[in-house]
Design a protein around this motif. Structure first.
Motif, mmCIF file in Angstrom:
data_model
loop_
_atom_site.group_PDB
_atom_site.id
_atom_site.type_symbol
_atom_site.label_atom_id
_atom_site.label_comp_id
_atom_site.label_asym_id
_atom_site.label_seq_id
_atom_site.Cartn_x
_atom_site.Cartn_y
_atom_site.Cartn_z
ATOM 1 N N GLY A 37 26.962 -12.772 85.402
ATOM 2 C CA GLY A 37 26.245 -13.706 86.270
ATOM 3 C C GLY A 37 24.789 -13.327 86.428
ATOM 4 O O GLY A 37 23.897 -14.184 86.408
ATOM 5 N N MET A 38 24.520 -12.025 86.584
ATOM 6 C CA MET A 38 23.139 -11.569 86.697
ATOM 7 C C MET A 38 22.377 -11.876 85.416
ATOM 8 O O MET A 38 21.235 -12.351 85.452
ATOM 9 C CB MET A 38 23.091 -10.071 86.988
ATOM 10 N N ALA A 39 22.993 -11.610 84.264
ATOM 11 C CA ALA A 39 22.342 -11.879 82.982
ATOM 12 C C ALA A 39 22.040 -13.362 82.813
ATOM 13 O O ALA A 39 20.969 -13.746 82.323
ATOM 14 C CB ALA A 39 23.233 -11.388 81.848
ATOM 15 N N THR A 40 22.974 -14.201 83.233
ATOM 16 C CA THR A 40 22.764 -15.645 83.141
ATOM 17 C C THR A 40 21.601 -16.080 84.027
ATOM 18 O O THR A 40 20.756 -16.877 83.619
ATOM 19 C CB THR A 40 24.046 -16.388 83.556
ATOM 20 N N ALA A 41 21.549 -15.532 85.235
ATOM 21 C CA ALA A 41 20.462 -15.883 86.150
ATOM 22 C C ALA A 41 19.110 -15.457 85.586
ATOM 23 O O ALA A 41 18.116 -16.198 85.683
ATOM 24 C CB ALA A 41 20.701 -15.228 87.510
ATOM 25 N N VAL A 42 19.055 -14.277 84.975
ATOM 26 C CA VAL A 42 17.791 -13.808 84.390
ATOM 27 C C VAL A 42 17.398 -14.691 83.202
ATOM 28 O O VAL A 42 16.225 -15.038 83.031
ATOM 29 C CB VAL A 42 17.910 -12.335 83.958
ATOM 30 N N GLY A 43 18.372 -15.057 82.379
ATOM 31 C CA GLY A 43 18.079 -15.937 81.248
ATOM 32 C C GLY A 43 17.526 -17.271 81.707
ATOM 33 O O GLY A 43 16.577 -17.814 81.114
ATOM 34 N N ARG A 44 18.092 -17.818 82.760
ATOM 35 C CA ARG A 44 17.596 -19.094 83.295
ATOM 36 C C ARG A 44 16.191 -18.937 83.873
ATOM 37 O O ARG A 44 15.342 -19.829 83.715
ATOM 38 C CB ARG A 44 18.557 -19.607 84.368
ATOM 39 N N LEU A 45 15.955 -17.820 84.549
ATOM 40 C CA LEU A 45 14.627 -17.559 85.102
ATOM 41 C C LEU A 45 13.582 -17.537 83.995
ATOM 42 O O LEU A 45 12.538 -18.192 84.094
ATOM 43 C CB LEU A 45 14.630 -16.228 85.850
ATOM 44 N N HIS A 46 13.848 -16.803 82.938
ATOM 45 C CA HIS A 46 12.882 -16.696 81.852
ATOM 46 C C HIS A 46 12.703 -18.027 81.125
ATOM 47 O O HIS A 46 11.572 -18.429 80.810
ATOM 48 C CB HIS A 46 13.321 -15.612 80.867
ATOM 49 N N ALA A 47 13.813 -18.700 80.844
ATOM 50 C CA ALA A 47 13.724 -19.968 80.112
ATOM 51 C C ALA A 47 12.941 -21.019 80.889
ATOM 52 O O ALA A 47 12.188 -21.804 80.300
ATOM 53 C CB ALA A 47 15.130 -20.489 79.802
ATOM 54 N N SER A 48 13.103 -21.038 82.191
ATOM 55 C CA SER A 48 12.463 -22.089 82.999
ATOM 56 C C SER A 48 11.007 -21.793 83.317
ATOM 57 O O SER A 48 10.293 -22.675 83.809
ATOM 58 C CB SER A 48 13.237 -22.289 84.306
ATOM 59 N N THR A 49 10.553 -20.565 83.030
ATOM 60 C CA THR A 49 9.170 -20.217 83.399
ATOM 61 C C THR A 49 8.292 -19.866 82.208
ATOM 62 O O THR A 49 7.064 -19.769 82.362
ATOM 63 C CB THR A 49 9.147 -19.032 84.383
ATOM 64 N N VAL A 50 8.859 -19.642 81.016
ATOM 65 C CA VAL A 50 8.054 -19.266 79.866
ATOM 66 C C VAL A 50 6.980 -20.328 79.610
ATOM 67 O O VAL A 50 7.235 -21.533 79.672
ATOM 68 C CB VAL A 50 8.937 -19.049 78.619
ATOM 69 N N GLY A 51 5.773 -19.896 79.388
ATOM 70 C CA GLY A 51 4.666 -20.811 79.120
ATOM 71 C C GLY A 51 4.074 -21.472 80.349
ATOM 72 O O GLY A 51 3.216 -22.348 80.226
ATOM 73 N N ARG A 52 4.481 -21.032 81.535
ATOM 74 C CA ARG A 52 4.011 -21.696 82.764
ATOM 75 C C ARG A 52 3.167 -20.750 83.634
ATOM 76 O O ARG A 52 3.113 -20.891 84.845
ATOM 77 C CB ARG A 52 5.217 -22.210 83.562
ATOM 78 N N LEU A 55 21.295 -14.487 76.356
ATOM 79 C CA LEU A 55 20.827 -15.283 75.226
ATOM 80 C C LEU A 55 21.313 -16.725 75.326
ATOM 81 O O LEU A 55 20.576 -17.661 74.993
ATOM 82 C CB LEU A 55 21.293 -14.646 73.918
ATOM 83 N N THR A 56 22.543 -16.907 75.780
ATOM 84 C CA THR A 56 23.070 -18.264 75.943
ATOM 85 C C THR A 56 22.270 -19.030 76.982
ATOM 86 O O THR A 56 21.883 -20.188 76.766
ATOM 87 C CB THR A 56 24.553 -18.214 76.352
ATOM 88 N N ALA A 57 22.009 -18.394 78.121
ATOM 89 C CA ALA A 57 21.236 -19.062 79.178
ATOM 90 C C ALA A 57 19.814 -19.345 78.715
ATOM 91 O O ALA A 57 19.244 -20.396 79.029
ATOM 92 C CB ALA A 57 21.219 -18.185 80.428
ATOM 93 N N LEU A 58 19.240 -18.441 77.957
ATOM 94 C CA LEU A 58 17.887 -18.641 77.438
ATOM 95 C C LEU A 58 17.853 -19.850 76.509
ATOM 96 O O LEU A 58 16.958 -20.696 76.600
ATOM 97 C CB LEU A 58 17.438 -17.378 76.694
ATOM 98 N N SER A 59 18.833 -19.943 75.624
ATOM 99 C CA SER A 59 18.896 -21.058 74.682
ATOM 100 C C SER A 59 19.145 -22.385 75.394
ATOM 101 O O SER A 59 18.461 -23.388 75.152
ATOM 102 C CB SER A 59 20.002 -20.800 73.656
ATOM 103 N N GLU A 60 20.120 -22.394 76.295
ATOM 104 C CA GLU A 60 20.450 -23.635 77.007
ATOM 105 C C GLU A 60 19.315 -24.096 77.910
ATOM 106 O O GLU A 60 19.187 -25.295 78.194
ATOM 107 C CB GLU A 60 21.721 -23.425 77.829
ATOM 108 N N GLY A 61 18.470 -23.146 78.340
ATOM 109 C CA GLY A 61 17.357 -23.496 79.205
ATOM 110 C C GLY A 61 16.096 -23.878 78.458
ATOM 111 O O GLY A 61 15.054 -24.113 79.071
ATOM 112 N N GLY A 62 16.172 -23.909 77.122
ATOM 113 C CA GLY A 62 15.002 -24.311 76.338
ATOM 114 C C GLY A 62 14.098 -23.156 75.968
ATOM 115 O O GLY A 62 12.949 -23.378 75.583
ATOM 116 N N GLY A 63 14.608 -21.929 76.043
ATOM 117 C CA GLY A 63 13.781 -20.774 75.710
ATOM 118 C C GLY A 63 13.924 -20.330 74.265
ATOM 119 O O GLY A 63 13.867 -19.137 73.974
ATOM 120 N N ASP A 64 14.094 -21.285 73.362
ATOM 121 C CA ASP A 64 14.321 -20.949 71.960
ATOM 122 C C ASP A 64 13.184 -20.124 71.365
ATOM 123 O O ASP A 64 13.402 -19.303 70.470
ATOM 124 C CB ASP A 64 14.517 -22.222 71.136
#
Length: 274
Positions: A22-37, A167-176
């Protein structure tokens, strides 16, 4: 990892693994949603008081490496001079991660994660900053908590599950964009965090420590080096740093028996696995 109010305590190893994932998923979502911002982040910060300062942790230059080299010379541990140029390049990369920068928590540990019915939630963003995501991700692999007791290592299977969830959360969040160089990002972040640990070499070498402190400091440092080497061998680069840290861990293990004996404990939440 703390349970949200109203939830029963979680003490089973399976629940602990769920918490890490769960922690890893939350971190992946955090990074994916903020990269480039980053520009947006700076605008938001500007609406607060003018003296707001964030993200001072792991922000250092070659003075940190100078300190490590001097400690090695003073204690008779292997010299890191051969890795100096490589470390200088590493510090520049991490200080200026470019388009791969994301909002990083900077203090990931079980006490800063709440498990709720809707999943894991990160708390305590006081030291967060827009920067290199590898500094967050490496804490899915390192012994933890990083600065407190009790410390312990994670089962390899739990580490693999957490890494995959990130990695799954990063990908699903658009952090490809961040996925392509994940191994290098992870290794760089792990190296920066390890340098922070190795600035304590003089303290680790002191003969007047209590047996408890000596075992904890030396054992955790050797375990952290071994964890770094596992992360770094997945990536290209950092070969000089890998060679030196491998020699350093061997030297510490030979000099101080308590650096490896008894073997590192599992973090208490996973102890039933052993």
């Amino acid at each position: 990892m703390a349970d949200a109010p109203g939830r029963p305590p979680r003490g089973r190893p399976s629940a602990a693994e769920e918490g890490m994932v769960g922690m890893a998923t939350a971190v992946g979502r955090l990074h994916a949603s903020t990269v480039g911002r980053e520009a947006e982040h700076r605008r938001r910060l500007s609406t607060f008081d003018g003296d707001v300062t964030t993200g001072q942790g792991y922000a250092y230059g070659m003075e940190a490496w100078d300190e490590i080299e001097q400690a090695c010379a003073a204690t008779g541990l292997p010299s890191g001079e051969a890795a100096r140029d490589e470390v200088a390049r590493l510090l520049r990369r991490v200080a200026h991660p470019g388009p791969g920068a994301a909002l990083t928590h900077m203090d990931l540990n079980p006490t800063n994660v709440l498990l709720t019915p809707k999943g894991a939630r990160l708390v305590d963003f006081e030291g967060s900053r827009f920067g290199h995501p590898g500094i967050d991700v490496c804490f899915l692999h390192y012994p933890f908590p990083h600065r407190s007791s009790p410390w312990g290592i994670l089962p390899r299977g739990v580490v693999a599950s957490a890494d995959a969830a990130y990695l799954t959360a990063l990908s699903e969040g658009g952090g490809d964009r961040s996925l392509e160089h994940h191994d290098e990002v992870l290794a760089d972040g792990a190296a920066i965090v390890l340098i922070g640990r190795l600035r304590r070499l003089r303290l680790i070498a002191r003969p007047d420590q209590t047996p408890h402190d000596s075992r904890r400091r030396r054992g955790q440092t050797v375990d952290q080096i071994r964890s770094f080497l596992r992360m770094a061998e997945r990536a290209d680069g950092l070969t000089a740093l890998q060679g030196w840290t491998d020699d350093l861990a061997d030297a510490m293990s030979s000099r101080w028996s308590d650096a490896t004996h008894p073997s590192a404990p599992l973090f208490p939440a996973f102890a039933a696995r052993r």
